[in-house]
Design a protein around this motif. Structure first.
Motif, PDB file in Angstrom:
ATOM      1  N   ILE A  44      -1.849   3.343  -4.874  1.00  0.00           N
ATOM      2  CA  ILE A  44      -1.993   4.407  -6.098  1.00  0.00           C
ATOM      3  C   ILE A  44      -3.319   4.973  -6.010  1.00  0.00           C
ATOM      4  CG2 ILE A  44      -1.919   4.431  -8.562  1.00  0.00           C
ATOM      5  CD1 ILE A  44      -0.048   2.037  -8.555  1.00  0.00           C
ATOM      6  N   ALA A  45      -4.376   4.327  -5.803  1.00  0.00           N
ATOM      7  CA  ALA A  45      -5.690   4.904  -5.868  1.00  0.00           C
ATOM      8  C   ALA A  45      -5.916   5.967  -4.729  1.00  0.00           C
ATOM      9  CB  ALA A  45      -6.798   3.771  -5.979  1.00  0.00           C
ATOM     10  N   GLU A  46      -4.870   5.994  -3.738  1.00  0.00           N
ATOM     11  CA  GLU A  46      -5.161   6.745  -2.667  1.00  0.00           C
ATOM     12  C   GLU A  46      -6.237   6.372  -1.670  1.00  0.00           C
ATOM     13  OE1 GLU A  46      -4.922  10.775  -3.794  1.00  0.00           O
ATOM     14  OE2 GLU A  46      -2.811  10.577  -4.266  1.00  0.00           O
ATOM     15  N   LEU A  47      -6.630   5.109  -1.694  1.00  0.00           N
ATOM     16  CA  LEU A  47      -7.581   4.677  -0.629  1.00  0.00           C
ATOM     17  C   LEU A  47      -7.463   4.855   0.672  1.00  0.00           C
ATOM     18  CD1 LEU A  47     -10.104   2.752  -0.319  1.00  0.00           C
ATOM     19  CD2 LEU A  47      -8.720   0.729   0.146  1.00  0.00           C
ATOM     20  N   PRO A  48      -8.312   5.616   1.457  1.00  0.00           N
ATOM     21  CA  PRO A  48      -8.087   6.035   2.762  1.00  0.00           C
ATOM     22  C   PRO A  48      -7.488   4.920   3.689  1.00  0.00           C
ATOM     23  CG  PRO A  48     -10.203   6.822   2.071  1.00  0.00           C
ATOM     24  CD  PRO A  48      -9.765   6.047   0.784  1.00  0.00           C
ATOM     25  N   LEU A  49      -6.447   5.505   4.348  1.00  0.00           N
ATOM     26  CA  LEU A  49      -5.807   4.483   5.186  1.00  0.00           C
ATOM     27  C   LEU A  49      -6.636   3.533   5.909  1.00  0.00           C
ATOM     28  CD1 LEU A  49      -2.863   3.484   6.181  1.00  0.00           C
ATOM     29  CD2 LEU A  49      -2.905   5.120   7.893  1.00  0.00           C
ATOM     30  N   SER A  50      -7.638   4.271   6.802  1.00  0.00           N
ATOM     31  CA  SER A  50      -8.274   3.730   7.767  1.00  0.00           C
ATOM     32  C   SER A  50      -9.150   2.570   6.768  1.00  0.00           C
ATOM     33  CB  SER A  50      -9.496   4.558   8.360  1.00  0.00           C
ATOM     34  OG  SER A  50     -10.193   5.278   7.332  1.00  0.00           O
ATOM     35  N   THR A  51      -9.707   2.865   5.799  1.00  0.00           N
ATOM     36  CA  THR A  51     -10.471   1.828   4.948  1.00  0.00           C
ATOM     37  C   THR A  51      -9.540   0.564   4.818  1.00  0.00           C
ATOM     38  OG1 THR A  51     -12.006   3.468   4.223  1.00  0.00           O
ATOM     39  CG2 THR A  51     -11.877   1.490   2.904  1.00  0.00           C
TER      40      THR A  51
ATOM     41  N   TYR B 203       0.905  -1.178  -0.042  1.00  0.00           N
ATOM     42  CA  TYR B 203       0.055  -0.014  -0.074  1.00  0.00           C
ATOM     43  C   TYR B 203       0.897   1.173  -0.009  1.00  0.00           C
ATOM     44  CZ  TYR B 203      -3.076   3.759   1.972  1.00  0.00           C
ATOM     45  OH  TYR B 203      -4.073   4.722   1.993  1.00  0.00           O
ATOM     46  N   PHE B 204       1.729   1.046   0.875  1.00  0.00           N
ATOM     47  CA  PHE B 204       2.828   2.504   0.972  1.00  0.00           C
ATOM     48  C   PHE B 204       3.670   2.638  -0.122  1.00  0.00           C
ATOM     49  CE2 PHE B 204       1.373   2.196   5.415  1.00  0.00           C
ATOM     50  CZ  PHE B 204       0.854   3.332   5.513  1.00  0.00           C
ATOM     51  N   ILE B 205       4.073   1.511  -0.854  1.00  0.00           N
ATOM     52  CA  ILE B 205       4.857   1.700  -1.973  1.00  0.00           C
ATOM     53  C   ILE B 205       3.730   2.283  -3.108  1.00  0.00           C
ATOM     54  CG2 ILE B 205       5.518   0.439  -3.985  1.00  0.00           C
ATOM     55  CD1 ILE B 205       6.760  -1.761  -1.764  1.00  0.00           C
ATOM     56  N   GLY B 206       2.781   1.646  -3.389  1.00  0.00           N
ATOM     57  CA  GLY B 206       1.761   2.565  -4.262  1.00  0.00           C
ATOM     58  C   GLY B 206       1.566   3.913  -3.984  1.00  0.00           C
ATOM     59  N   LEU B 207       1.350   4.312  -2.451  1.00  0.00           N
ATOM     60  CA  LEU B 207       1.024   5.669  -2.002  1.00  0.00           C
ATOM     61  C   LEU B 207       2.384   6.286  -2.454  1.00  0.00           C
ATOM     62  CD1 LEU B 207      -1.267   7.260  -0.869  1.00  0.00           C
ATOM     63  CD2 LEU B 207      -0.178   6.782   1.320  1.00  0.00           C
ATOM     64  N   LYS B 208       3.593   5.923  -2.131  1.00  0.00           N
ATOM     65  CA  LYS B 208       4.541   6.915  -2.412  1.00  0.00           C
ATOM     66  C   LYS B 208       5.151   7.056  -3.553  1.00  0.00           C
ATOM     67  CE  LYS B 208       4.457   7.949   2.103  1.00  0.00           C
ATOM     68  NZ  LYS B 208       4.048   9.401   2.718  1.00  0.00           N
TER      69      LYS B 208
ATOM     70  N   GLY C 194      -9.975  -3.144   5.627  1.00  0.00           N
ATOM     71  CA  GLY C 194     -10.194  -4.290   4.401  1.00  0.00           C
ATOM     72  C   GLY C 194      -8.882  -5.204   4.544  1.00  0.00           C
ATOM     73  N   ASN C 195      -7.955  -4.611   4.767  1.00  0.00           N
ATOM     74  CA  ASN C 195      -6.705  -5.570   5.015  1.00  0.00           C
ATOM     75  C   ASN C 195      -6.740  -6.598   6.047  1.00  0.00           C
ATOM     76  OD1 ASN C 195      -4.203  -6.698   4.684  1.00  0.00           O
ATOM     77  ND2 ASN C 195      -3.042  -5.111   5.607  1.00  0.00           N
ATOM     78  N   ALA C 196      -7.329  -6.028   7.374  1.00  0.00           N
ATOM     79  CA  ALA C 196      -7.375  -6.949   8.550  1.00  0.00           C
ATOM     80  C   ALA C 196      -8.450  -7.952   8.343  1.00  0.00           C
ATOM     81  CB  ALA C 196      -7.817  -6.055   9.553  1.00  0.00           C
ATOM     82  N   LEU C 197      -9.614  -7.546   7.590  1.00  0.00           N
ATOM     83  CA  LEU C 197     -10.555  -8.604   7.395  1.00  0.00           C
ATOM     84  C   LEU C 197     -10.048  -9.795   6.321  1.00  0.00           C
ATOM     85  CD1 LEU C 197     -13.554  -6.279   7.144  1.00  0.00           C
ATOM     86  CD2 LEU C 197     -13.191  -8.027   8.847  1.00  0.00           C
ATOM     87  N   ALA C 198      -9.633  -9.291   5.120  1.00  0.00           N
ATOM     88  CA  ALA C 198      -9.127 -10.168   4.237  1.00  0.00           C
ATOM     89  C   ALA C 198      -7.944 -11.189   4.895  1.00  0.00           C
ATOM     90  CB  ALA C 198      -8.438  -9.462   3.277  1.00  0.00           C
TER      91      ALA C 198
END
Length: 202
Positions: free
Chosen positions: A131-138, A76-81, A142-146
């Motif tokens: 990359i899509a800048e999905l909000p971190l909390s979301t 996620y942070f690779i895509g974000l940064k 989602g990551n925890a559930l998956a």
């Protein structure tokens, strides 16, 4: 036991006996940021070895969960940064970025759940979320559930259903595209029904 499962156990068991939870953590984690690895196979075999007392089942489940969650966060942070770099280099096309923004922004958590079980998406979707800048909390939810669902199915599942794993895996590997197609369709129908209901109320 089903022959392909026996082959996987025979192939991966020596690594797990020699390197223990480290090789499990490494294989699972690197998948989260774009590197293909047999993380799921290692998790299955680790769960089976735990039933024989060769590994600790709580250790296997905790390691698999932490590694999957952490690897996905790195992706996620690779895509974000570095999403802009990928665009500048032309490795991600502008229209692809726009589709990611639209699709992940709308179905973020459901997409994360589905991708955890689909080869290719499992390795790349978390980068796409960044990359899509999905909000971190979301993303974290989602990551925890998956991660939880994935570890319960492929870590705890083999330990509980070891006698039935051969037929189940045979069926899954023979029909996995159909199964995930049906699952995806059901989720899409549920989301559409919810959206229509909300729209009707509005």
């Amino acid at each position: 036991m089903f022959d392909p499962l026996q082959h996987i156990i025979a192939e991966l068991s020596p690594y797990l006996h020699h390197y223990g939870l480290f090789i499990l953590a490494l294989a699972v984690a690197v998948e989260g940021f774009g590197i293909p690895a047999p993380g799921q196979s290692f998790l299955i075999v680790s769960g089976i070895l735990a039933t024989n007392g060769d590994m600790s089942l709580p250790g296997v489940l905790a390691t698999g969960a932490l590694a999957a969650f952490s690897g996905n966060c790195i992706g996620y942070f690779i895509g974000l940064k570095f999403g802009k770099v990928l665009l500048i280099k032309g490795w991600v096309k502008p229209e692809t970025e726009q589709k990611l923004h639209t699709f992940i922004g709308k179905y973020g958590i459901a997409t994360l759940l589905i991708s955890r079980f689909v080869e290719g998406l499992k390795q790349t979707l978390c980068i796409g979320c960044g990359i899509a800048e999905l909000p971190l909390s979301t993303f974290l939810l989602g990551n925890a559930l998956a991660t939880l669902v994935w570890v319960l199915i492929f870590g705890l599942g083999p330990a509980i259903l070891i006698q039935e794993m051969g037929p189940l895996l045979a069926f899954y590997h023979s029909h996995h595209m159909q199964l995930w197609g049906i699952g995806t369709a059901l989720i899409a129908i549920g989301i559409m029904a919810f959206w229509l209901r909300q729209k009707g109320r509005g």
